[in-house]
Design a protein around this motif. Structure first.
Motif, PDB file in Angstrom:
ATOM      1  N   ARG A 250       0.866  -1.164  -0.013  1.00 37.49           N
ATOM      2  CA  ARG A 250       0.106  -0.042  -0.092  1.00 37.49           C
ATOM      3  C   ARG A 250       0.819   1.197  -0.079  1.00 37.49           C
ATOM      4  O   ARG A 250       0.639   2.244  -0.833  1.00 37.49           O
ATOM      5  CB  ARG A 250      -0.828  -0.060   1.257  1.00 37.49           C
ATOM      6  CG  ARG A 250      -2.143   1.073   1.228  1.00 37.49           C
ATOM      7  CD  ARG A 250      -2.892   1.039   2.445  1.00 37.49           C
ATOM      8  NE  ARG A 250      -2.214   1.648   3.509  1.00 37.49           N
ATOM      9  CZ  ARG A 250      -2.201   0.810   4.654  1.00 37.49           C
ATOM     10  NH1 ARG A 250      -2.339  -0.130   4.858  1.00 37.49           N
ATOM     11  NH2 ARG A 250      -1.364   1.675   5.774  1.00 37.49           N
TER      12      ARG A 250
ATOM     13  N   ALA B  80       1.218   4.270  -3.207  1.00 33.82           N
ATOM     14  CA  ALA B  80       1.030   5.641  -2.723  1.00 33.82           C
ATOM     15  C   ALA B  80       2.081   6.478  -3.220  1.00 33.82           C
ATOM     16  O   ALA B  80       1.949   7.492  -3.703  1.00 33.82           O
ATOM     17  CB  ALA B  80       0.591   5.859  -1.151  1.00 33.82           C
TER      18      ALA B  80
ATOM     19  N   SER C 117       2.048   6.641  -6.919  1.00 30.59           N
ATOM     20  CA  SER C 117       1.036   7.615  -7.282  1.00 30.59           C
ATOM     21  C   SER C 117       1.448   9.017  -7.196  1.00 30.59           C
ATOM     22  O   SER C 117       1.491  10.095  -7.800  1.00 30.59           O
ATOM     23  CB  SER C 117      -0.115   7.328  -6.595  1.00 30.59           C
ATOM     24  OG  SER C 117      -1.274   8.329  -6.737  1.00 30.59           O
TER      25      SER C 117
ATOM     26  N   ARG D 258      -4.285  15.719   0.314  1.00 31.38           N
ATOM     27  CA  ARG D 258      -4.944  14.555  -0.439  1.00 31.38           C
ATOM     28  C   ARG D 258      -5.169  13.508   0.246  1.00 31.38           C
ATOM     29  O   ARG D 258      -4.394  12.773   1.067  1.00 31.38           O
ATOM     30  CB  ARG D 258      -4.452  14.298  -1.774  1.00 31.38           C
ATOM     31  CG  ARG D 258      -4.508  15.651  -2.769  1.00 31.38           C
ATOM     32  CD  ARG D 258      -3.884  15.252  -4.083  1.00 31.38           C
ATOM     33  NE  ARG D 258      -4.409  14.314  -4.771  1.00 31.38           N
ATOM     34  CZ  ARG D 258      -4.120  13.967  -6.030  1.00 31.38           C
ATOM     35  NH1 ARG D 258      -3.322  14.582  -6.659  1.00 31.38           N
ATOM     36  NH2 ARG D 258      -4.862  13.297  -6.855  1.00 31.38           N
ATOM     37  N   GLU D 259      -6.557  12.918   0.342  1.00 33.04           N
ATOM     38  CA  GLU D 259      -6.762  11.559   0.865  1.00 33.04           C
ATOM     39  C   GLU D 259      -5.879  10.375   0.382  1.00 33.04           C
ATOM     40  O   GLU D 259      -5.528   9.546   1.484  1.00 33.04           O
ATOM     41  CB  GLU D 259      -8.201  11.288   0.966  1.00 33.04           C
ATOM     42  CG  GLU D 259      -8.770  10.125   1.717  1.00 33.04           C
ATOM     43  CD  GLU D 259      -8.783  10.447   3.147  1.00 33.04           C
ATOM     44  OE1 GLU D 259      -8.574   9.342   3.932  1.00 33.04           O
ATOM     45  OE2 GLU D 259      -8.979  11.548   3.539  1.00 33.04           O
ATOM     46  N   GLU D 260      -5.695  10.300  -0.660  1.00 33.49           N
ATOM     47  CA  GLU D 260      -5.012   8.984  -1.096  1.00 33.49           C
ATOM     48  C   GLU D 260      -3.516   9.093  -0.759  1.00 33.49           C
ATOM     49  O   GLU D 260      -2.859   8.051  -0.626  1.00 33.49           O
ATOM     50  CB  GLU D 260      -4.932   9.013  -2.797  1.00 33.49           C
ATOM     51  CG  GLU D 260      -4.199  10.161  -3.348  1.00 33.49           C
ATOM     52  CD  GLU D 260      -4.476  10.131  -4.751  1.00 33.49           C
ATOM     53  OE1 GLU D 260      -3.929   9.511  -5.524  1.00 33.49           O
ATOM     54  OE2 GLU D 260      -5.119  11.172  -5.161  1.00 33.49           O
ATOM     55  N   TYR D 261      -3.007  10.192  -0.032  1.00 36.42           N
ATOM     56  CA  TYR D 261      -1.427  10.185   0.332  1.00 36.42           C
ATOM     57  C   TYR D 261      -1.590  10.376   1.983  1.00 36.42           C
ATOM     58  O   TYR D 261      -0.365  10.728   2.473  1.00 36.42           O
ATOM     59  CB  TYR D 261      -0.867  11.526  -0.158  1.00 36.42           C
ATOM     60  CG  TYR D 261      -0.840  11.378  -1.700  1.00 36.42           C
ATOM     61  CD1 TYR D 261      -0.534  10.179  -2.408  1.00 36.42           C
ATOM     62  CD2 TYR D 261      -1.137  12.476  -2.600  1.00 36.42           C
ATOM     63  CE1 TYR D 261      -0.571  10.254  -3.882  1.00 36.42           C
ATOM     64  CE2 TYR D 261      -1.108  12.333  -3.874  1.00 36.42           C
ATOM     65  CZ  TYR D 261      -0.800  11.119  -4.559  1.00 36.42           C
ATOM     66  OH  TYR D 261      -0.635  11.359  -5.755  1.00 36.42           O
TER      67      TYR D 261
END
Length: 152
Positions: free
Chosen positions: A12, A16, A19, A45-48
């Protein structure tokens, strides 16, 4: 079971990071945004959210620390919070040395190189997760069953 979860977490984290590197390269190339602005946007940002060193680096940059120094300090300070290998951490540190110190083409080349290197790490992490992660999960389950039988 915790060991199995570490393999999953590493995958995961590496996804990240890849990305983030892609986002960083795109922002530098197409928006010509300064690194501090890109970092501030990415840190929110939520993804990071799983990459705690981004927020720390952004904070240090906002306080006036130069990016390469802030990046190295943030990665070292937050390394224990992430299940990354020593190689992964060295790659993160080497990436930070080339950002903000060269022209845009040099920085894009640095992003491209590190995306490739992190891609290799991600593939290796996925293989380890598939191979060892299942083993540790089954071992934990069987150990639990064995202890339950002994206690009965």
């Amino acid at each position: 079971m915790m060991k199995s979860m570490q393999y999953t977490a590493r995958v995961r984290y590496l996804e990240a990071i890849l990305s983030f590197l892609q986002t960083l390269a795109s922002e530098m190339e197409y928006r010509a945004a300064p690194i501090a602005k890109i970092l501030a946007d990415a840190a929110g940002r939520e993804e990071y959210k799983c990459l705690p060193f981004l927020r720390e680096c952004e904070r240090l940059c906002r306080e006036g620390t130069e990016f390469p120094i802030a990046w190295a300090k943030a990665v070292r300070d937050k390394a224990k919070a992430m299940d990354l290998s020593e190689r992964d951490l060295k790659l993160l540190l080497s990436f930070g040395c080339g950002i903000g110190t060269t022209d845009v083409d040099g920085q894009l080349a640095n992003c491209s190189l590190h995306r490739e290197l992190f891609g290799q790490s991600l593939q290796s992490a996925r293989e380890e997760k598939n191979k060892h992660g299942k083993l540790y999960l089954k071992l934990g389950l069987l150990s639990g069953i064995g202890i339950s039988i002994v206690l009965l």
